[in-house]
Motif scaffolding. Structure first.
Motif, PDB file in Angstrom:
ATOM      1  N   PRO A 155      64.698  82.886 127.644  1.00  0.00           N
ATOM      2  CA  PRO A 155      64.293  83.249 126.386  1.00  0.00           C
ATOM      3  C   PRO A 155      65.292  84.390 125.935  1.00  0.00           C
ATOM      4  O   PRO A 155      65.881  85.337 126.558  1.00  0.00           O
ATOM      5  N   LEU A 156      65.675  84.557 124.578  1.00  0.00           N
ATOM      6  CA  LEU A 156      66.418  85.378 124.067  1.00  0.00           C
ATOM      7  C   LEU A 156      65.674  86.815 124.063  1.00  0.00           C
ATOM      8  O   LEU A 156      66.016  87.851 124.236  1.00  0.00           O
ATOM      9  N   TYR A 157      64.258  86.719 123.832  1.00  0.00           N
ATOM     10  CA  TYR A 157      63.401  87.650 123.793  1.00  0.00           C
ATOM     11  C   TYR A 157      62.378  87.230 124.807  1.00  0.00           C
ATOM     12  O   TYR A 157      61.893  86.327 124.880  1.00  0.00           O
ATOM     13  N   SER A 158      62.146  88.501 125.775  1.00  0.00           N
ATOM     14  CA  SER A 158      61.050  88.145 126.628  1.00  0.00           C
ATOM     15  C   SER A 158      59.478  87.756 126.335  1.00  0.00           C
ATOM     16  O   SER A 158      59.232  88.260 125.346  1.00  0.00           O
ATOM     17  N   LEU A 189      47.115  69.640 117.707  1.00  0.00           N
ATOM     18  CA  LEU A 189      46.348  70.444 118.232  1.00  0.00           C
ATOM     19  C   LEU A 189      45.165  70.927 117.382  1.00  0.00           C
ATOM     20  O   LEU A 189      44.215  71.663 118.099  1.00  0.00           O
ATOM     21  N   GLY A 190      45.312  70.429 116.211  1.00  0.00           N
ATOM     22  CA  GLY A 190      44.003  70.913 115.480  1.00  0.00           C
ATOM     23  C   GLY A 190      44.169  72.470 114.935  1.00  0.00           C
ATOM     24  O   GLY A 190      43.024  72.845 114.437  1.00  0.00           O
ATOM     25  N   ARG A 191      44.957  72.921 115.068  1.00  0.00           N
ATOM     26  CA  ARG A 191      45.454  74.479 114.688  1.00  0.00           C
ATOM     27  C   ARG A 191      46.850  74.873 114.736  1.00  0.00           C
ATOM     28  O   ARG A 191      47.674  74.087 115.028  1.00  0.00           O
ATOM     29  N   TRP A 192      47.100  75.741 113.946  1.00  0.00           N
ATOM     30  CA  TRP A 192      48.481  76.113 113.604  1.00  0.00           C
ATOM     31  C   TRP A 192      49.284  76.863 114.772  1.00  0.00           C
ATOM     32  O   TRP A 192      48.712  77.742 115.330  1.00  0.00           O
ATOM     33  N   VAL A 193      50.145  76.306 115.389  1.00  0.00           N
ATOM     34  CA  VAL A 193      51.200  76.799 116.240  1.00  0.00           C
ATOM     35  C   VAL A 193      52.500  76.920 115.541  1.00  0.00           C
ATOM     36  O   VAL A 193      52.615  76.601 114.442  1.00  0.00           O
ATOM     37  N   ALA A 194      53.362  77.811 115.951  1.00  0.00           N
ATOM     38  CA  ALA A 194      54.330  78.010 115.123  1.00  0.00           C
ATOM     39  C   ALA A 194      55.874  78.613 116.165  1.00  0.00           C
ATOM     40  O   ALA A 194      55.596  79.081 117.244  1.00  0.00           O
ATOM     41  N   PRO A 195      56.916  77.917 115.560  1.00  0.00           N
ATOM     42  CA  PRO A 195      58.268  78.265 116.287  1.00  0.00           C
ATOM     43  C   PRO A 195      58.489  79.585 115.542  1.00  0.00           C
ATOM     44  O   PRO A 195      58.261  79.939 114.597  1.00  0.00           O
ATOM     45  N   ALA A 196      59.176  80.332 116.682  1.00  0.00           N
ATOM     46  CA  ALA A 196      59.354  81.661 116.071  1.00  0.00           C
ATOM     47  C   ALA A 196      60.953  82.290 116.643  1.00  0.00           C
ATOM     48  O   ALA A 196      61.326  81.803 117.597  1.00  0.00           O
ATOM     49  N   LEU A 197      61.702  83.042 115.849  1.00  0.00           N
ATOM     50  CA  LEU A 197      62.742  83.686 116.146  1.00  0.00           C
ATOM     51  C   LEU A 197      63.876  82.487 116.698  1.00  0.00           C
ATOM     52  O   LEU A 197      64.322  82.848 117.859  1.00  0.00           O
TER      53      LEU A 197
END
Length: 443
Positions: free
Chosen positions: A16-19, A211-219
């Protein structure tokens, strides 16, 4: 458990770019000079804060003699990838605030690969085993899912300690980077930033629905064919806390089912005219799980029912607009028809919904669509200020269960999902007790 279609190979995880951060620990994005927020350049920090919820925050050093900065919009300047960059930010109090969104690089760039981090995905069972050496020991985990879908080659790697994080997630509201994803074109061709953003939005909405909940792609970070960073995006993300259990209809410990869903999802989004409609339906389906009171969730489901009914009946040429709006097609008849066409049972007796069954019996209603529509109408248009709906204790909750079930099934039918699902209706089974989609059952 479903047998995997692909034998697991042993591979090296993506970097990952960010650990990967510890639970609720901020992700550091920038540390160094921060200009324009004060008369002189100050040492500052920009981070993806994870407590109490994900948000881009900035802070800088302050001096006693500084003139206080008034709340409102401010300009920040940093250096990124050797280039000066200007950011639009919000100052909350002197020396700190937040950033909603910012992009670096060329939005018209052609990318060779995209690297993106994910927040609060569960421990999806992969089709490849990852291996890394830590503290002189070899660690392995089934943490890689790989798929070539609709022209995209996607690798999704989980962090090695994700299973433990999920087990401990009930202790507090946890926000944490759980996965890193690499995206390329299957044919090796370059792709636009816009197509990458579209793909991430489809995955964000589609995985949140599953999944029935919000997940998110980030950065996300976009690289050119020379390996140079050409584009990068920072945003405050919409995300729900990590959950060990929850309202997921997708049994993500079945690699086959996850693979089938990803193929159905991206295939559906790629069809002309589907993007906006499918996104609307899935967004509201997520809302039926975790927004507000039970009554609000029931009403959110009906927004999608009406959307699906209009598409299937009127736009599909089965009913004229005049007929659709006539007494011949009341709400329960429209819902019953789209459920019947999708091979979804309308029998209330298929589930344990005693309060809704009692309501239906008292109202002389014959099936689930009739009971659900009548209860919804009584909530919005009661017969009197002291209407009798609430004397059926638990009827609103039962209606929510049924509305969520109908909505999930209708959307899965729309995208052509062929796999199995984990039932979110009473009587509840253990997570992993899956059933075939009703249109795939042998009758």
């Amino acid at each position: 458990m479903t047998q995997d279609k692909t034998a697991r190979a042993i591979e090296e995880p993506l970097s990952p770019l960010y650990s990967f951060n510890r639970p609720n620990e901020p992700v550091l994005l920038h540390q160094g000079p921060l200009s324009d927020v004060a008369p002189d350049s100050r040492s500052g920090v920009i981070e993806l804060s994870c407590s109490p919820s994900p948000r881009l925050r900035w802070t800088c050093t302050t001096h006693d003699e500084d003139r206080p900065t008034l709340p409102g919009e401010v300009d920040l300047s940093i250096e990124r990838h050797g280039q000066p960059l200007n950011l639009k930010a919000i100052c909350r109090t002197h020396g700190e605030g937040w950033i909603n969104h910012c992009e670096f690089g060329d939005p018209g760039a052609e990318l060779e690969r995209l690297l993106v981090h994910w927040m609060n995905l569960p421990d999806i069972l992969g089709n490849a085993t990852l291996e890394e050496r830590r503290d002189g020991q070899i660690h392995r985990w089934a943490g890689r899912w790989r798929g070539d879908i609709d022209g995209w080659s996607i690798i999704l790697d989980s962090r090695p300690d994700l299973s433990k994080l999920v087990r401990d997630a009930h202790v507090e509201n946890v926000f944490v980077l759980t996965h890193v994803m690499e995206v390329r074109r299957s044919d090796g061709e370059l792709f636009s930033v816009k197509s990458a953003e579209d793909l991430l939005e489809q995955l964000r909405v589609g995985l949140s629905f599953a999944l029935g909940r919000w997940v998110a792609p980030a950065l996300p970070v976009g690289y050119g064919d020379s390996g140079k960073v050409l584009w990068e995006s920072w945003s405050s993300v919409l995300c729900d806390p990590l959950q060990g259990t929850g309202a997921a209809w997708l049994y993500y410990h079945s690699t086959d089912d996850f693979d089938d869903y990803m193929r159905s999802l991206l295939g559906a989004f790629s069809r002309e005219g589907e993007q906006g409609l499918l996104r609307f339906q899935m967004v509201f389906a997520v809302q039926t799980n975790n927004v507000g009171f039970i009554e609000q969730r029931v009403l959110a489901a009906f927004s999608v029912f009406e959307n699906i009914e209009w598409i299937e009946l009127v736009l599909g040429g089965r009913v004229s607009e005049a007929e659709y709006r006539s007494k011949k097609w009341p709400g329960e008849a429209r819902l019953r028809e789209v459920l019947r066409s999708a091979s979804i049972s309308t029998d209330l007796g298929d589930f344990e919904l005693p309060a809704l069954e009692e309501f239906a019996k008292q109202e002389n209603l014959k099936d689930g669509p009739a009971a659900l529509v009548r209860l919804r109408n009584r909530l919005v248009h009661p017969n009197s200020p002291r209407d009798e709906v609430y004397r059926f204790a638990g009827a609103s909750t039962d209606a929510w269960f049924l509305a969520r079930h109908y909505l999930t099934m209708l959307i899965l039918k729309r995208i052509g999902y062929p796999g199995r699902y984990s039932k979110q209706m009473p009587p509840f089974g253990w997570f992993g007790s899956t059933e075939p989609m009703p249109w795939n059952e042998k009758r």
